[in-house]
Design an enzyme around this catalytic site. Structure first.
Site, PDB file in Angstrom:
ATOM      1  N   GLY A   7      -0.640  -3.476 -48.550  1.00 40.96           N
ATOM      2  CA  GLY A   7       0.441  -2.907 -49.337  1.00 40.96           C
ATOM      3  C   GLY A   7       1.722  -2.844 -48.522  1.00 40.96           C
ATOM      4  O   GLY A   7       1.713  -2.395 -47.373  1.00 40.96           O
ATOM      5  N   HIS A  10       7.523   0.709 -49.054  1.00 37.22           N
ATOM      6  CA  HIS A  10       8.268   1.426 -48.014  1.00 37.22           C
ATOM      7  C   HIS A  10       7.391   1.728 -46.797  1.00 37.22           C
ATOM      8  O   HIS A  10       7.727   1.366 -45.671  1.00 37.22           O
ATOM      9  CB  HIS A  10       8.850   2.711 -48.587  1.00 37.22           C
ATOM     10  CG  HIS A  10       9.673   2.493 -49.815  1.00 37.22           C
ATOM     11  ND1 HIS A  10      10.718   1.601 -49.853  1.00 37.22           N
ATOM     12  CD2 HIS A  10       9.597   3.025 -51.060  1.00 37.22           C
ATOM     13  CE1 HIS A  10      11.254   1.600 -51.056  1.00 37.22           C
ATOM     14  NE2 HIS A  10      10.584   2.449 -51.810  1.00 37.22           N
ATOM     15  N   CYS A  42      14.260   3.633 -56.853  1.00 40.45           N
ATOM     16  CA  CYS A  42      15.148   4.731 -57.244  1.00 40.45           C
ATOM     17  C   CYS A  42      16.485   4.210 -57.777  1.00 40.45           C
ATOM     18  O   CYS A  42      17.258   4.963 -58.371  1.00 40.45           O
ATOM     19  CB  CYS A  42      15.392   5.661 -56.055  1.00 40.45           C
ATOM     20  SG  CYS A  42      15.998   4.806 -54.583  1.00 40.45           S
ATOM     21  N   VAL A  79      -6.276  -7.646 -51.776  1.00 38.91           N
ATOM     22  CA  VAL A  79      -7.483  -7.214 -51.067  1.00 38.91           C
ATOM     23  C   VAL A  79      -8.430  -6.643 -52.109  1.00 38.91           C
ATOM     24  O   VAL A  79      -8.132  -5.631 -52.750  1.00 38.91           O
ATOM     25  CB  VAL A  79      -7.148  -6.178 -49.984  1.00 38.91           C
ATOM     26  CG1 VAL A  79      -8.427  -5.658 -49.337  1.00 38.91           C
ATOM     27  CG2 VAL A  79      -6.228  -6.783 -48.928  1.00 38.91           C
ATOM     28  N   ASP A 177       9.736  15.219 -73.310  1.00 40.97           N
ATOM     29  CA  ASP A 177       8.857  15.699 -72.237  1.00 40.97           C
ATOM     30  C   ASP A 177       7.958  16.795 -72.786  1.00 40.97           C
ATOM     31  O   ASP A 177       8.382  17.590 -73.630  1.00 40.97           O
ATOM     32  CB  ASP A 177       9.670  16.235 -71.058  1.00 40.97           C
ATOM     33  CG  ASP A 177       8.850  16.314 -69.775  1.00 40.97           C
ATOM     34  OD1 ASP A 177       9.088  15.501 -68.871  1.00 40.97           O
ATOM     35  OD2 ASP A 177       7.950  17.183 -69.687  1.00 40.97           O
ATOM     36  N   GLY A 241       5.313   9.988 -64.369  1.00 38.78           N
ATOM     37  CA  GLY A 241       4.787  10.296 -63.048  1.00 38.78           C
ATOM     38  C   GLY A 241       3.969   9.167 -62.458  1.00 38.78           C
ATOM     39  O   GLY A 241       3.809   8.092 -63.059  1.00 38.78           O
ATOM     40  N   SER A 270      -9.570  10.168 -42.569  1.00 38.75           N
ATOM     41  CA  SER A 270     -10.853  10.727 -42.113  1.00 38.75           C
ATOM     42  C   SER A 270     -11.774   9.672 -41.509  1.00 38.75           C
ATOM     43  O   SER A 270     -12.851  10.006 -41.027  1.00 38.75           O
ATOM     44  CB  SER A 270     -11.555  11.434 -43.278  1.00 38.75           C
ATOM     45  OG  SER A 270     -11.715  10.559 -44.384  1.00 38.75           O
ATOM     46  N   GLY A 278       2.747   6.967 -47.047  1.00 40.92           N
ATOM     47  CA  GLY A 278       3.422   6.701 -48.306  1.00 40.92           C
ATOM     48  C   GLY A 278       2.701   7.262 -49.514  1.00 40.92           C
ATOM     49  O   GLY A 278       1.966   8.249 -49.428  1.00 40.92           O
TER      50      GLY A 278
END
Length: 445
Positions: A7, A10, A42, A79, A177, A241, A270, A278
């Site tokens: 990936g 950013h 953005c 992947v 909304d 979202g 972990s 990100g």
């Protein structure tokens, strides 16, 4: 050392750049399923509404740039699975459908996020669009030339800005909304009401507190059916979202409930030798001192830099985030950092708040502009945990000041006595942020 990065928006881009700068002799392989990287999503609403000089400048890097640094770029490569025990990736070349394996010593999971697409009847219509990546951006930009009306679902930052953009283009615009206020997750009600008035004054229809239940494509547009009303437009845009893009491997890791990988202060997951950053990862949220999911480009960039710093050994700690943000709607600035009173209440965190409106500079000047401000603090320690401002004057950088105050656990007492300069062109003898902090001290005492 062989490093694989999955990936490359950013976090992946900054991970690759910083790993290669620190270790130019390492073998760094980047796998990206799209044909582009580093797109600043953005800016989509700004581009759609003709406020971007050159859309190509919305990319701050390219596959060629990373290749010049030494990265082995695998664009249009997916992947498909990861063997963590044997440190192998299974990869599909999307151009020729060939499969191959890639081994690694260190793995960086920066798979980003995907837009939330609820299972709503009719949502797969071609007239229902998304607002996330370069492909979405080009479709929205092209459509904006031909449509006369648009419905935007989701009144967070992206939806709010896109709706404002359509309105400034003269399109008949509806903003829907399920929450009762615009920008409800970013600002408290007093500032949301300011935004809502601006929308109405600019001809935008608001469908707040309404849940979308179905889309119906008709010959000349799409009908959006909510639990209260029906709205019709040429197109509808979903912006409700994002969720972490971790479905392929999340069961292998410690995660937040939504699947975001929990990372420590050095960006370790972990699993040994596996890093993440990100939108695929958690962030440490300083106002609440815990891990949360806050998908912002600023968080992704900083975490990507930290992956580069810590890929060989732990050297640089993550100092956390305040989720600082800002947006401009109809010429008005909204800027915030940390908790709102509403968010604190939802988390069960006891806070105290104060609101103040004050002109940003003296009334003897030929003009001045009021600034509406909120401050949120812990009543026991008096430490600041949040703040927000809105004004027709550009108060955006004051959110960065509040961010630093939260980061450094500054109290309301300390903020009220900070040595701000005074110059009539810019502020009053008591700077407006100082005035806000003084109001907090008076209320707390």
């Amino acid at each position: 050392m062989k490093v694989s990065i999955i990936g490359c928006t950013h976090a992946g881009t900054f991970s690759a750049m910083n790993i290669l700068k620190a270790h130019p002799d390492w073998e760094v392989s980047v796998f990206e399923r799209n044909d582009n990287l580093s797109f600043l999503s953005c800016g989509i609403a700004l581009w759609v509404s003709d406020r971007v000089s050159d859309p190509n400048k919305m990319f701050y890097s390219s596959p060629d740039d990373l290749a010049k640094l030494g990265a082995k770029m695998h664009m249009l490569h997916d992947v498909t699975s990861i063997d963590f025990d044997n440190k192998k990736l299974h990869v599909k070349n999307l151009e020729n459908n060939e499969d191959f394996e890639q081994d690694y010593d260190k793995l960086v999971l920066t798979t980003g996020s995907s837009p939330i697409v609820p299972n709503i009847p009719g949502i797969n219509s071609s007239r229902v669009q998304l607002c996330k990546n370069w492909t979405n951006a080009t479709e929205l930009k092209e459509n904006a030339k031909n449509i006369n009306s648009a419905i935007v679902i989701g009144a967070g930052y992206i939806g709010a800005e896109l709706a404002e953009g359509y309105a400034t283009l003269g399109k008949k615009t509806t903003l829907i909304d399920a929450l009762p206020d615009v920008l409800a997750k970013n600002f408290d009600k007093n500032m949301s009401k300011v935004a809502e008035k601006d929308y109405i004054d600019n001809g935008v229809t608001l469908g707040l507190g309404e849940k979308v239940q179905a889309f119906e494509e008709v010959e000349d547009g799409v009908i959006v059916k909510t639990d209260k009303n029906e709205y019709k437009a040429d197109v509808a845009v979903m912006s409700v979202g994002f969720r972490p893009n971790t479905d392929m491997y999340k069961d292998e890791f410690e995660t937040l409930p939504n699947g975001a990988l929990i990372v420590d202060k050095y960006m370790h997951t972990s699993k040994p030798d596996v890093f993440s950053a990100g939108d695929a990862a958690s962030v440490f949220y300083n106002p609440t001192n815990d891990n949360q999911y806050i998908p912002l480009a600023t968080n992704a960039v900083r975490q990507g830099i930290l992956v580069g710093a810590n890929i060989e050994k732990d050297t640089a700690e993550y100092i956390g985030t305040q989720s600082s943000s800002a947006v401009e709607l109809f010429g008005r600035t909204y800027a915030a950092s940390g908790l709102t009173a509403g968010h604190a209440k939802a988390l069960g965190k006891k806070v105290e708040t104060v609101s103040l409106e004050d002109n940003y500079r003296p009334e003897f000047m030929l003009s001045t502009t009021p600034v509406l401000m909120n401050l949120v603090w812990d009543p026991e320690t008096r430490v600041i945990v949040g703040g927000a401002l809105t004004s027709m004057y550009d108060v955006s950088q004051s959110a960065n000041l509040l961010s630093l105050a939260i980061q450094k656990k500054v109290t309301i007492d300390e903020l009220s006595m900070v040595d701000f300069f005074f110059q009539p062109n810019f502020d009053k003898p008591v700077n407006y942020v100082s005035a806000l902090a003084i109001a907090a001290v008076e209320k707390a005492n």
